[in-house]
Design an enzyme around this catalytic site. Structure first.
Site, mmCIF file in Angstrom:
data_model
loop_
_atom_site.group_PDB
_atom_site.id
_atom_site.type_symbol
_atom_site.label_atom_id
_atom_site.label_comp_id
_atom_site.label_asym_id
_atom_site.label_seq_id
_atom_site.Cartn_x
_atom_site.Cartn_y
_atom_site.Cartn_z
ATOM 1 N N ARG A 238 19.213 16.202 2.422
ATOM 2 C CA ARG A 238 20.165 15.218 1.970
ATOM 3 C C ARG A 238 21.298 14.844 2.963
ATOM 4 O O ARG A 238 21.557 15.636 3.699
ATOM 5 C CB ARG A 238 20.760 15.984 0.675
ATOM 6 C CG ARG A 238 20.077 15.901 -0.600
ATOM 7 C CD ARG A 238 19.779 14.652 -1.156
ATOM 8 N NE ARG A 238 18.945 14.656 -2.492
ATOM 9 C CZ ARG A 238 17.781 14.679 -2.624
ATOM 10 N NH1 ARG A 238 17.040 14.251 -1.334
ATOM 11 N NH2 ARG A 238 17.054 14.536 -3.845
ATOM 12 N N GLU A 267 24.408 6.043 0.486
ATOM 13 C CA GLU A 267 22.914 5.459 0.655
ATOM 14 C C GLU A 267 22.991 4.180 -0.247
ATOM 15 O O GLU A 267 23.484 4.504 -1.802
ATOM 16 C CB GLU A 267 21.888 6.493 0.118
ATOM 17 C CG GLU A 267 21.601 7.509 1.219
ATOM 18 C CD GLU A 267 20.503 8.327 1.003
ATOM 19 O OE1 GLU A 267 19.657 8.134 -0.040
ATOM 20 O OE2 GLU A 267 20.156 9.305 1.920
ATOM 21 N N HIS A 286 15.588 6.828 3.624
ATOM 22 C CA HIS A 286 15.240 8.008 2.637
ATOM 23 C C HIS A 286 13.830 7.385 2.084
ATOM 24 O O HIS A 286 13.761 7.310 0.619
ATOM 25 C CB HIS A 286 16.364 7.827 1.292
ATOM 26 C CG HIS A 286 16.127 9.079 0.615
ATOM 27 N ND1 HIS A 286 17.245 9.691 -0.119
ATOM 28 C CD2 HIS A 286 15.230 9.888 0.383
ATOM 29 C CE1 HIS A 286 17.025 10.629 -0.788
ATOM 30 N NE2 HIS A 286 15.855 11.068 -0.400
HETATM 31 C C1 GLV Z 1 13.792 12.927 -2.506
HETATM 32 O O1 GLV Z 1 14.608 12.988 -2.006
HETATM 33 C C2 GLV Z 1 13.496 14.080 -3.494
HETATM 34 O O2 GLV Z 1 14.166 15.055 -3.376
HETATM 35 O O3 GLV Z 1 12.348 14.223 -4.006
#
Ligand code: GLV
Length: 326
Positions: A238, A267, A286
Site C-alpha cells: 500500500r 491514488e 495499482h
Molecule cells: C489490492 O490492492 C488488494 O489488496 O487486493
C-alpha cells in the site's frame, strides 16, 4: 420470505453478479468508478450486505448509516479501508479475498523489479524520444538480478510467492516479518533478518506487508539511507508504507539506486508526482491483481462470502470473528 438485499459498489465481473442475483435482491453502482459517498451510504442504508472495493471507507460513519448491514465483503486482500474493531463491536462481519490474487500480485512485483533493475521503461522512453545514442560498453548499465540477494518485507502469501520466483534466479532470499516464517525457511531456504539488517544486505527490497499502524510510513529517509547504492526498492503493498517525498530525495541521491511502485500515497497519483521525473523510477497504477482471471476470482470469492453470510452460512475468508454469533 423476502430475499436479503445486497449492494455492489462498482461494476464487477458478471459471474459474480449472477451469483449474488441468485440469492439476493441487489443494487449496483454500474460504473467503472466508485459511487459518490452519499449514494453509497444511501444504498448501504437499505442493504443487508455490501460488496466493496478498497476505495470505500468502511468506518463508524458507514456503520451509523447502514444499521442493517451484516456483512462487508471487500474485493481485495488488503483491508486497511475497514475499521475492523468497529465492525466487530457492532456485530458486522468483514471478509477479504486472499489466495486468489497471490501469484498475479507476485508477478507485478517481479515486473517492477526487473523493469527497474534493467532500466526497461527508461530505455523505452529514450528510444521514443529519439535519444538512443551510440552503443558503448557503459551504455544503460543496470543491476544483475540472477544470483543477487532478495529481501522481502512481509512473509505472507504474496511475499512467499515473490520468494518462490527468486529461486529460479538463483537468489539468496532474506525476509523480515513480525513473526518468524518457518515455511519460508524450510521450503525456500530464506533467512530471517532484523529489518535494518535486511535493508543493508539486500540487492532488492520488496515490500509486501499490509498497511497497519506499524507499517505506515515504514520506508522513509532513514530506511533508504540504509540501503545499498545499487539496491532496487519495490512496493506492491500500500502506498501509505512509503514516505514518497523521502523516496524522491533518496532516488535523486542514488540510494536506493532505483525504485518501482505499484501503489501510491494518493491514488490516482497526480501527473506531476515528482517521482515520474526521475529516470530511476518506474510506476504502475495499482495493477497488482489486474488480470481478468484473477479479478473474476476475487469477485467470485467476495460474492460467495456475501451470499454465504446473507443466507446464514459461514463466510469462506473472514477477517473478523463475532464471538457472540450463534
Ligand atoms: C489490492 O490492492 C488488494 O489488496 O487486493
Amino acid at each position: 420470505m423476502s430475499k436479503p438485499r445486497a449492494f455492489i459498489s462498482r461494476r464487477i465481473p458478471q459471474p459474480a453478479i449472477d451469483l449474488i442475483a441468485a440469492a439476493c435482491d441487489y443494487g449496483i453502482w454500474d460504473d467503472w468508478m466508485a459511487a459518490p459517498r452519499d449514494v453509497f451510504l444511501r444504498e448501504a442504508a437499505q442493504s443487508d450486505g455490501v460488496l466493496v472495493m478498497p476505495s470505500e471507507q468502511i468506518n463508524e460513519e458507514f456503520l451509523d448509516a447502514a444499521p442493517r448491514v451484516k456483512i462487508v465483503a471487500n474485493m481485495a486482500v488488503g483491508y486497511d479501508n475497514i475499521d475492523v474493531p468497529a465492525l466487530t463491536r457492532r456485530g458486522v462481519l468483514a471478509t477479504n479475498t486472499p489466495d486468489v490474487l497471490t501469484e498475479t500480485t507476485a508477478d507485478i512485483a517481479w515486473a517492477l523489479l526487473m523493469a527497474a533493475a534493467r532500466r526497461v521503461v527508461e530505455g523505452h522512453k529514450t528510444i521514443e524520444a529519439g535519444q538512443w545514442g551510440a552503443w558503448h560498453p557503459f551504455y544503460m548499465l543496470g543491476q544483475d538480478v540472477y544470483g543477487a540477494t532478495l529481501g522481502i518485507v512481509g512473509a505472507g502469501r504474496i511475499g512467499a510467492a515473490v520468494a518462490r520466483r527468486a529461486k529460479a534466479f538463483n537468489m539468496r532470499v532474506l525476509y523480515h516479518n513480525r513473526r518468524r516464517a518457518p515455511h519460508l525457511e524450510v521450503a525456500l531456504g530464506a533467512e530471517y533478518r532484523a529489518f535494518d539488517d535486511l535493508l543493508r544486505e539486500s540487492d532488492f527490497v520488496v515490500m509486501t506487508a499490509p498497511l497497519t499502524d506499524e507499517t505506515r510510513g515504514l520506508f522513509g529517509a532513514r530506511e533508504f539511507a540504509l540501503m545499498k547504492d545499487t539496491a532496487v526498492f519495490v512496493n506492491v503493498a500500500r502506498g501509505g508504507v512509503v514516505k514518497e517525498a523521502d523516496l524522491v530525495e533518496a532516488l535523486k541521491r542514488g540510494r536506493p539506486w532505483a525504485a518501482g511502485l505499484d501503489v501510491f500515497e494518493v491514488e490516482p497519483t497526480p501527473k506531476d508526482n515528482p517521482l515520474f521525473e526521475l529516470p530511476n523510477f518506474v510506476g504502475t497504477p495499482h495493477i497488482g491483481s489486474a488480470t481478468l482471471r484473477t479479478r473474476t476470482a476475487m469477485a467470485m470469492l467476495a460474492a460467495q462470502n456475501l451470499v454465504n453470510v446473507l443466507t446464514g452460512k459461514p463466510p469462506l475468508t473472514p477477517i473478523n470473528a463475532l464471538p457472540n454469533r450463534v
